[in-house]
Motif scaffolding. Structure first.
Motif, PDB file in Angstrom:
ATOM      1  N   SER A 125     -72.302   4.825  41.624  1.00  0.00           N
ATOM      2  CA  SER A 125     -73.024   5.524  40.556  1.00  0.00           C
ATOM      3  C   SER A 125     -72.135   6.545  39.860  1.00  0.00           C
ATOM      4  CB  SER A 125     -74.220   6.250  41.181  1.00  0.00           C
ATOM      5  OG  SER A 125     -74.752   7.201  40.286  1.00  0.00           O
ATOM      6  N   ASN A 178     -76.098   4.888  33.038  1.00  0.00           N
ATOM      7  CA  ASN A 178     -77.570   4.853  32.927  1.00  0.00           C
ATOM      8  C   ASN A 178     -78.049   3.454  32.563  1.00  0.00           C
ATOM      9  OD1 ASN A 178     -76.844   7.796  32.668  1.00  0.00           O
ATOM     10  ND2 ASN A 178     -79.077   7.925  32.656  1.00  0.00           N
ATOM     11  N   VAL A 193     -85.211   7.251  31.962  1.00  0.00           N
ATOM     12  CA  VAL A 193     -85.880   7.772  30.771  1.00  0.00           C
ATOM     13  C   VAL A 193     -86.343   6.644  29.840  1.00  0.00           C
ATOM     14  CG1 VAL A 193     -83.705   8.137  29.496  1.00  0.00           C
ATOM     15  CG2 VAL A 193     -85.725   9.507  28.954  1.00  0.00           C
ATOM     16  N   THR A 208     -91.934  12.603  26.035  1.00  0.00           N
ATOM     17  CA  THR A 208     -91.637  13.936  26.569  1.00  0.00           C
ATOM     18  C   THR A 208     -90.127  14.067  26.680  1.00  0.00           C
ATOM     19  OG1 THR A 208     -91.845  12.976  28.770  1.00  0.00           O
ATOM     20  CG2 THR A 208     -93.771  14.143  27.909  1.00  0.00           C
ATOM     21  N   PHE A 210     -87.053  16.539  27.860  1.00  0.00           N
ATOM     22  CA  PHE A 210     -86.718  17.735  28.636  1.00  0.00           C
ATOM     23  C   PHE A 210     -85.493  18.393  28.006  1.00  0.00           C
ATOM     24  CE2 PHE A 210     -88.428  14.915  32.219  1.00  0.00           C
ATOM     25  CZ  PHE A 210     -89.738  15.338  32.000  1.00  0.00           C
ATOM     26  N   GLN A 215     -78.924  16.143  24.756  1.00  0.00           N
ATOM     27  CA  GLN A 215     -78.116  15.620  25.876  1.00  0.00           C
ATOM     28  C   GLN A 215     -77.842  14.141  25.633  1.00  0.00           C
ATOM     29  OE1 GLN A 215     -81.372  16.524  26.070  1.00  0.00           O
ATOM     30  NE2 GLN A 215     -82.288  15.958  28.026  1.00  0.00           N
ATOM     31  N   ARG A 217     -76.291  10.233  27.131  1.00  0.00           N
ATOM     32  CA  ARG A 217     -76.036   9.380  28.289  1.00  0.00           C
ATOM     33  C   ARG A 217     -75.322   8.123  27.794  1.00  0.00           C
ATOM     34  NH1 ARG A 217     -77.321  13.438  30.282  1.00  0.00           N
ATOM     35  NH2 ARG A 217     -78.711  13.847  32.045  1.00  0.00           N
ATOM     36  N   LEU A 253     -80.800  11.631  23.500  1.00  0.00           N
ATOM     37  CA  LEU A 253     -82.223  11.315  23.669  1.00  0.00           C
ATOM     38  C   LEU A 253     -82.967  11.417  22.348  1.00  0.00           C
ATOM     39  CD1 LEU A 253     -83.407  12.720  27.058  1.00  0.00           C
ATOM     40  CD2 LEU A 253     -82.421  10.548  26.450  1.00  0.00           C
ATOM     41  N   ASP A 279     -79.564  19.526  34.879  1.00  0.00           N
ATOM     42  CA  ASP A 279     -79.422  18.339  34.029  1.00  0.00           C
ATOM     43  C   ASP A 279     -78.016  18.318  33.425  1.00  0.00           C
ATOM     44  OD1 ASP A 279     -80.757  16.028  33.027  1.00  0.00           O
ATOM     45  OD2 ASP A 279     -80.709  16.936  31.035  1.00  0.00           O
TER      46      ASP A 279
END
Ligand code: UD2
Length: 313
Positions: A125, A178, A193, A208, A210, A215, A217, A253, A279
């Motif tokens: 990972s 991810n 997500v 939603t 956060f 941010q 990925r 996001l 995060d």
């Protein structure tokens, strides 16, 4: 080994079920192992009737039973995906994390060496990198996991690397970024997500987010991840490898929320909630190594995300 069978642990999971499909596309006999704690039989609907595929319901923490399965099957290669996949749960239950994410790798490595298994591919990972580095993450950076999940993946990489060096199966440890795609379970608070966004989008509920949504990925499609696993499992070179499985591009996001909003025009605007503790702000992998070794190229994320969202929403 007497057969050309590939054994897949975690075969009924999100990634495992895609790996089984990909293996069968390249005409291999496959034995899947799963304890069905988070894996689901429905995930295997496309392959369950295939006579080249069979399933063993076994829990990898039952080391005696797991060894017995390996001895019975005597696979030529193993793709090891079974794991405790929740990062926060690994910190809440370190003993279970140890048994499944570390000890099972040890049992697998030692038994595989005895049986003469040619090759092991393990799901590692991006969590092994932690949050200490700037820019695209490449495999030579010093790993610095933030929690027990990433630590267990790093230790498992070392277990396999050492086993290979002292005469065991050659090993590929693939550091997944991810992963998203069909069959990802949206039901836990720490589900990926994309699976949660699709679930909310289909219900017509606000997404939603956060934090501020800026941010990023490195989102890689599960079909591509499955292709990387199979390419690594079937290659003939006997080297010990650690390689990122990623696209090399970052997507925020907010830009995903915009894509979904376009596909579901009536969706209420996203709700912004406080950022998650610890995060990671930006995450992006360097994909060069997997490209050099296996010619592995993941689909560009914008296209892959768009295709997935159009199909899922
Ligand atoms: C991913 C992996 C994790 C580990 C880690 C290493 C997944 C599911 N998890 O965690 O296993 O490898 O990378 O760094 O792939 N978010 C929202 N709204 C939501 C859900 C999430 O805004 O409803 C945010 C979340 O705060 C984060 C981003 O989306 O900023 C991605 O979250 P995630 O849980 O999908 O994955 P991540 O990167 O935390």
């Amino acid at each position: 080994p007497s057969t050309d069978t590939v054994l897949v642990t975690g075969c009924a999971g999100f990634i495992g079920s895609h790996v089984v499909e990909e293996l069968l596309r390249s005409h291999n006999a496959v034995v899947g192992v799963d304890n069905f704690s988070t894996g689901r039989m429905e995930n295997l609907a496309n392959v369950i009737e295939d006579s080249r595929f069979s399933i063993q319901r076994t829990d990898l923490t039952d080391t005696v039973a797991f060894r017995r399965v390996l001895e019975q099957v005597r696979p030529s290669a193993i793709i090891h995906l079974a794991a405790l996949v929740s990062v926060p749960q690994a910190d809440r239950d370190p003993d279970y994390n140890f048994r499944i994410n570390i000890e099972a790798t040890h049992v697998l490595a030692e038994t595989a060496a005895k049986l003469g298994v040619r090759r092991i591919v393990m799901a590692s990972s991006a969590a092994v990198y932690g949050d200490a580095h700037q820019g695209a993450l490449h495999e030579d950076l010093m790993p610095c996991p933030l929690g027990r999940y990433g630590a267990a993946k790093l230790i498992s990489e070392q277990i396999l690397a050492v086993a290979a060096r002292v005469g065991g199966a050659s090993a590929s440890c693939l550091r997944f970024f991810n992963v998203f795609g069909p069959r990802q379970d949206p039901s836990s608070p720490y589900s990926g997500v994309l699976s949660k966004f699709v679930d909310l989008g289909r219900q017509g509920k606000a997404l939603t987010i956060f934090g501020d949504g800026e941010q990023t990925r490195d989102f890689v499609a599960v079909r591509d991840v499955a292709r990387a696993c199979v390419a690594a499992a079937l290659e003939s070179e006997a080297r010990v490898e650690i390689a990122n499985v990623c696209t090399g591009a970052e997507v925020s996001l907010n830009s995903i929320a915009t894509m979904i909003q376009r596909l579901v025009p009536d969706l209420p605007a996203p709700v912004y909630l406080p950022a998650r503790e610890n995060d990671i702000k930006r995450s992006c992998g360097n994909p060069d190594r997997a490209r050099t070794w296996w010619g592995f190229e993941a689909k560009a994320p914008e296209k892959a995300l768009q295709d997935f969202l159009v199909g899922a929403l």
